[in-house]
Structure formats: structure tokens, C-alpha cells
Scaffold this motif. Structure first.
Motif, PDB file in Angstrom:
ATOM      1  N   LEU A 180       0.811  -1.209   0.000  1.00 37.43           N
ATOM      2  CA  LEU A 180       0.000   0.000   0.000  1.00 37.43           C
ATOM      3  C   LEU A 180       0.849   1.266   0.000  1.00 37.43           C
ATOM      4  O   LEU A 180       0.537   2.237  -0.686  1.00 37.43           O
ATOM      5  N   ASN A 181       1.928   1.248   0.762  1.00 36.76           N
ATOM      6  CA  ASN A 181       2.785   2.424   0.820  1.00 36.76           C
ATOM      7  C   ASN A 181       3.521   2.654  -0.491  1.00 36.76           C
ATOM      8  O   ASN A 181       3.732   3.796  -0.898  1.00 36.76           O
ATOM      9  N   SER A 182       3.903   1.585  -1.159  1.00 34.39           N
ATOM     10  CA  SER A 182       4.641   1.729  -2.410  1.00 34.39           C
ATOM     11  C   SER A 182       3.715   1.899  -3.610  1.00 34.39           C
ATOM     12  O   SER A 182       4.104   2.496  -4.620  1.00 34.39           O
ATOM     13  N   GLY A 183       2.482   1.404  -3.507  1.00 31.73           N
ATOM     14  CA  GLY A 183       1.592   1.426  -4.663  1.00 31.73           C
ATOM     15  C   GLY A 183       0.573   2.548  -4.677  1.00 31.73           C
ATOM     16  O   GLY A 183      -0.117   2.753  -5.674  1.00 31.73           O
ATOM     17  N   SER A 184       0.463   3.286  -3.562  1.00 37.51           N
ATOM     18  CA  SER A 184      -0.493   4.390  -3.525  1.00 37.51           C
ATOM     19  C   SER A 184       0.126   5.641  -4.129  1.00 37.51           C
ATOM     20  O   SER A 184       1.343   5.835  -4.073  1.00 37.51           O
ATOM     21  N   ARG A 185      -0.701   6.497  -4.680  1.00 35.45           N
ATOM     22  CA  ARG A 185      -0.226   7.693  -5.363  1.00 35.45           C
ATOM     23  C   ARG A 185       0.162   8.784  -4.363  1.00 35.45           C
ATOM     24  O   ARG A 185      -0.297   8.779  -3.224  1.00 35.45           O
ATOM     25  N   PRO A 186       1.004   9.749  -4.791  1.00 36.55           N
ATOM     26  CA  PRO A 186       1.516  10.773  -3.871  1.00 36.55           C
ATOM     27  C   PRO A 186       0.430  11.595  -3.189  1.00 36.55           C
ATOM     28  O   PRO A 186       0.626  12.069  -2.064  1.00 36.55           O
ATOM     29  N   GLN A 187      -0.710  11.780  -3.850  1.00 34.46           N
ATOM     30  CA  GLN A 187      -1.758  12.626  -3.272  1.00 34.46           C
ATOM     31  C   GLN A 187      -2.569  11.931  -2.182  1.00 34.46           C
ATOM     32  O   GLN A 187      -3.440  12.551  -1.560  1.00 34.46           O
ATOM     33  N   ILE A 188      -2.294  10.657  -1.940  1.00 34.93           N
ATOM     34  CA  ILE A 188      -3.004   9.937  -0.876  1.00 34.93           C
ATOM     35  C   ILE A 188      -2.624  10.533   0.477  1.00 34.93           C
ATOM     36  O   ILE A 188      -1.456  10.719   0.799  1.00 34.93           O
ATOM     37  N   ARG A 189      -3.619  10.839   1.280  1.00 35.41           N
ATOM     38  CA  ARG A 189      -3.408  11.408   2.612  1.00 35.41           C
ATOM     39  C   ARG A 189      -3.186  10.291   3.619  1.00 35.41           C
ATOM     40  O   ARG A 189      -3.991   9.360   3.710  1.00 35.41           O
ATOM     41  N   VAL A 222      -9.972  10.501  14.518  1.00 35.96           N
ATOM     42  CA  VAL A 222      -9.487  10.115  13.191  1.00 35.96           C
ATOM     43  C   VAL A 222     -10.534  10.434  12.121  1.00 35.96           C
ATOM     44  O   VAL A 222     -10.223  11.013  11.073  1.00 35.96           O
ATOM     45  N   ALA A 223     -11.785  10.088  12.393  1.00 36.75           N
ATOM     46  CA  ALA A 223     -12.858  10.361  11.435  1.00 36.75           C
ATOM     47  C   ALA A 223     -13.020  11.858  11.206  1.00 36.75           C
ATOM     48  O   ALA A 223     -13.217  12.311  10.071  1.00 36.75           O
ATOM     49  N   THR A 224     -12.927  12.630  12.276  1.00 38.41           N
ATOM     50  CA  THR A 224     -13.054  14.088  12.155  1.00 38.41           C
ATOM     51  C   THR A 224     -11.950  14.662  11.281  1.00 38.41           C
ATOM     52  O   THR A 224     -12.192  15.536  10.443  1.00 38.41           O
ATOM     53  N   GLU A 225     -10.712  14.190  11.467  1.00 36.86           N
ATOM     54  CA  GLU A 225      -9.598  14.677  10.642  1.00 36.86           C
ATOM     55  C   GLU A 225      -9.831  14.356   9.167  1.00 36.86           C
ATOM     56  O   GLU A 225      -9.577  15.186   8.290  1.00 36.86           O
ATOM     57  N   ILE A 226     -10.328  13.157   8.884  1.00 33.63           N
ATOM     58  CA  ILE A 226     -10.561  12.761   7.497  1.00 33.63           C
ATOM     59  C   ILE A 226     -11.650  13.635   6.860  1.00 33.63           C
ATOM     60  O   ILE A 226     -11.527  14.084   5.717  1.00 33.63           O
ATOM     61  N   ILE A 227     -12.712  13.878   7.600  1.00 32.06           N
ATOM     62  CA  ILE A 227     -13.792  14.722   7.076  1.00 32.06           C
ATOM     63  C   ILE A 227     -13.278  16.128   6.794  1.00 32.06           C
ATOM     64  O   ILE A 227     -13.581  16.714   5.741  1.00 32.06           O
ATOM     65  N   ARG A 228     -12.491  16.671   7.706  1.00 34.44           N
ATOM     66  CA  ARG A 228     -11.950  18.025   7.496  1.00 34.44           C
ATOM     67  C   ARG A 228     -11.020  18.067   6.289  1.00 34.44           C
ATOM     68  O   ARG A 228     -11.024  19.019   5.509  1.00 34.44           O
ATOM     69  N   PHE A 229     -10.205  17.022   6.136  1.00 39.79           N
ATOM     70  CA  PHE A 229      -9.315  16.963   4.974  1.00 39.79           C
ATOM     71  C   PHE A 229     -10.123  16.884   3.680  1.00 39.79           C
ATOM     72  O   PHE A 229      -9.830  17.574   2.697  1.00 39.79           O
ATOM     73  N   ALA A 230     -11.161  16.050   3.678  1.00 37.24           N
ATOM     74  CA  ALA A 230     -12.006  15.931   2.496  1.00 37.24           C
ATOM     75  C   ALA A 230     -12.693  17.245   2.176  1.00 37.24           C
ATOM     76  O   ALA A 230     -12.781  17.656   1.014  1.00 37.24           O
ATOM     77  N   GLU A 231     -13.174  17.916   3.218  1.00 35.57           N
ATOM     78  CA  GLU A 231     -13.851  19.197   3.023  1.00 35.57           C
ATOM     79  C   GLU A 231     -12.899  20.222   2.417  1.00 35.57           C
ATOM     80  O   GLU A 231     -13.257  20.949   1.483  1.00 35.57           O
ATOM     81  N   VAL A 253      -4.905   0.721   7.353  1.00 37.12           N
ATOM     82  CA  VAL A 253      -4.749   1.805   6.416  1.00 37.12           C
ATOM     83  C   VAL A 253      -6.105   1.966   5.806  1.00 37.12           C
ATOM     84  O   VAL A 253      -6.652   1.049   5.282  1.00 37.12           O
ATOM     85  N   SER A 254      -6.663   3.124   5.877  1.00 38.79           N
ATOM     86  CA  SER A 254      -7.966   3.322   5.294  1.00 38.79           C
ATOM     87  C   SER A 254      -7.877   4.385   4.269  1.00 38.79           C
ATOM     88  O   SER A 254      -7.107   5.301   4.399  1.00 38.79           O
ATOM     89  N   GLY A 255      -8.707   4.294   3.277  1.00 38.77           N
ATOM     90  CA  GLY A 255      -8.711   5.315   2.264  1.00 38.77           C
ATOM     91  C   GLY A 255     -10.087   5.913   2.141  1.00 38.77           C
ATOM     92  O   GLY A 255     -11.027   5.186   1.952  1.00 38.77           O
ATOM     93  N   LEU A 256     -10.156   7.191   2.280  1.00 35.95           N
ATOM     94  CA  LEU A 256     -11.433   7.855   2.026  1.00 35.95           C
ATOM     95  C   LEU A 256     -11.342   8.475   0.655  1.00 35.95           C
ATOM     96  O   LEU A 256     -10.410   9.171   0.354  1.00 35.95           O
ATOM     97  N   SER A 257     -12.289   8.228  -0.208  1.00 32.85           N
ATOM     98  CA  SER A 257     -12.293   8.829  -1.523  1.00 32.85           C
ATOM     99  C   SER A 257     -13.555   9.595  -1.725  1.00 32.85           C
ATOM    100  O   SER A 257     -14.609   9.093  -1.452  1.00 32.85           O
ATOM    101  N   MET A 258     -13.432  10.761  -2.243  1.00 25.29           N
ATOM    102  CA  MET A 258     -14.606  11.543  -2.578  1.00 25.29           C
ATOM    103  C   MET A 258     -14.553  12.005  -4.011  1.00 25.29           C
ATOM    104  O   MET A 258     -13.771  12.862  -4.347  1.00 25.29           O
ATOM    105  N   PRO A 259     -15.321  11.441  -4.913  1.00 27.48           N
ATOM    106  CA  PRO A 259     -15.318  11.874  -6.285  1.00 27.48           C
ATOM    107  C   PRO A 259     -16.111  13.149  -6.503  1.00 27.48           C
ATOM    108  O   PRO A 259     -17.220  13.250  -6.062  1.00 27.48           O
ATOM    109  N   THR A 260     -15.518  14.059  -7.222  1.00 28.00           N
ATOM    110  CA  THR A 260     -16.242  15.243  -7.689  1.00 28.00           C
ATOM    111  C   THR A 260     -16.198  15.222  -9.213  1.00 28.00           C
ATOM    112  O   THR A 260     -15.410  14.489  -9.776  1.00 28.00           O
ATOM    113  N   PRO A 261     -17.012  16.000  -9.877  1.00 23.41           N
ATOM    114  CA  PRO A 261     -17.080  15.877 -11.319  1.00 23.41           C
ATOM    115  C   PRO A 261     -15.748  16.168 -11.990  1.00 23.41           C
ATOM    116  O   PRO A 261     -15.067  17.077 -11.581  1.00 23.41           O
ATOM    117  N   GLY A 262     -15.427  15.386 -12.997  1.00 29.02           N
ATOM    118  CA  GLY A 262     -14.186  15.574 -13.728  1.00 29.02           C
ATOM    119  C   GLY A 262     -14.333  16.640 -14.771  1.00 29.02           C
ATOM    120  O   GLY A 262     -15.391  17.177 -14.972  1.00 29.02           O
TER     121      GLY A 262
END
Length: 201
Positions: free
Chosen positions: A126-135, A147-156, A192-201
Motif C-alpha cells: 500500500l505504501n509503495s503502490g499508492s499515489r503521492p496525493q493519498i493522505r 481520526v474520522a473528524t480529521e478525514i472529514i476536514r481533509f475531504a472538506e 490503512v484506510s482510504g477515504l475517496s470523494m469523487p467530484t465531477p471531472g
């Protein structure tokens, strides 16, 4: 502290805040024996579920899955969704000492060594295969709420840079495009958890 527990807490906090969203645990999308992975069942089931959520007006997805922060996996999942989502990936980490303590509490006897070995291997992948923008979010000596609060704030913050207003309460008219979120499990940080939020491309 597991990915599902963090994902559930994110769901709870967003619900209280009135943010419209849905949750999919990717670990169950292709759980079968014999394995159905070679048939792309996870992607097919995700496409069907996301389409159903979209019809009902959902645009934000918390996606929980072990490998979803890996670049090639993220590409397959977003392609399956079909609406060019913007993905915010988060990797939950912890020290080797914390990982050993957590695994020792869960696993007893001869299975512990095998779990530690798999955990270390997955952490490296996961550390070697994830992209640089992964938080990366450390979980040592922290509560699930923190932990959940930090992730939500980062996503926001990340979504705000795109001007989409993704985390506004569901009654808001701002930001009508698709959004998604993903989670992953890491090896040697125990989680290791990943939160992903898609926005329009």
C-alpha cells in the motif's frame, strides 16, 4: 482501529451534520469461494450499486476497501462508477508497535505470526503502490472520533479547492455533481484506510 470502524464513524458524523451520502464496504462486493476476482465482480457490483444510489440523488460515497488506495485499483473502481468522480484517498497508519499490540489483542496462538507477516506485506504494497496525493492519517493513541473528524476536514478542504461545496448539508443547493469516498486497509500500521470523494471531472 479498523477501516470499517472509521468509515462507520464518518457516516455517523456526516449524518448528524445533514450531509447526504452513502456507504459501500468494498470487501463484500466480490466475497466468494472460489474467488470471483478474475471476473471483475467487485467493479460490476459497484457499478450497479452506485447507479442505484445516483438515481436516488446520492452524490457522495464513502467506499471502504483494503486496496482501494492503490493506483490501479482506484482507476478500475472509478471507471466502473462511470461519472468521472474526483477521489480523495486516505491511508490510515500506525507504528509497528501499535500494529503488534492491536493484532495481539485480536489473534491468539499460532495465527499471530501469519497475520503479522501478511500485515507487513500489505503495508509495503500500500505504501509503495499508492499515489503521492493519498493522505496518510496516523491512528496511534487516537480515538476513532478524532481520526474520522480529521478525514472529514481533509475531504472538506480538498473539495473546497474544487469549488464544489461537497460537504454542505444536504439541503444546500451548492455542488450538484458526483462525489465519492473510499477506504482501505493497510498492513503494518495495522490499518490503512482510504477515504475517496469523487467530484465531477
Amino acid at each position: 482501529m479498523g477501516k470499517s470502524a472509521v468509515g462507520n464513524e464518518i457516516h455517523a458524523q456526516l449524518s448528524v451534520a445533514g450531509v447526504r451520502h452513502c456507504v459501500i464496504d468494498g470487501d463484500f462486493l466480490d466475497m466468494a469461494y472460489p474467488s470471483a476476482e478474475e471476473h471483475g465482480l467487485a467493479e460490476r457490483n459497484l457499478a450497479a450499486m452506485w447507479a442505484n444510489y445516483r438515481v436516488l440523488g446520492y452524490r457522495r460515497l464513502i467506499y471502504i476497501n483494503t486496496a482501494s488506495v492503490l493506483g490501479e485499483v482506484t482507476d478500475r473502481l472509478t471507471a466502473a462508477m462511470g461519472d468521472s468522480p474526483h477521489v480523495i484517498g486516505v491511508l490510515l497508519t500506525c507504528t509497528d508497535e501499535t500494529a503488534l499490540r492491536r493484532l495481539s489483542q485480536r489473534e491468539k496462538g499460532s495465527t499471530l505470526d501469519a497475520h503479522l507477516e501478511r500485515s507487513a506485506a500489505m503495508a509495503y504494497r500500500l505504501n509503495s503502490g499508492s499515489r503521492p496525493q493519498i493522505r496518510r492519517v496516523a491512528t496511534d493513541e487516537r480515538s476513532i472520533i478524532a481520526v474520522a473528524t480529521e478525514i472529514i476536514r481533509f475531504a472538506e478542504t480538498s473539495v473546497t479547492r474544487f469549488g464544489s461545496g461537497c460537504w454542505r448539508p444536504s439541503g444546500s443547493t451548492a455542488g450538484s455533481g458526483p462525489r465519492t469516498a473510499a477506504s482501505t486497509r493497510n498492513g503494518h500500521g495495522d490499518t490503512v484506510s482510504g477515504l475517496s470523494m469523487p467530484t465531477p471531472g
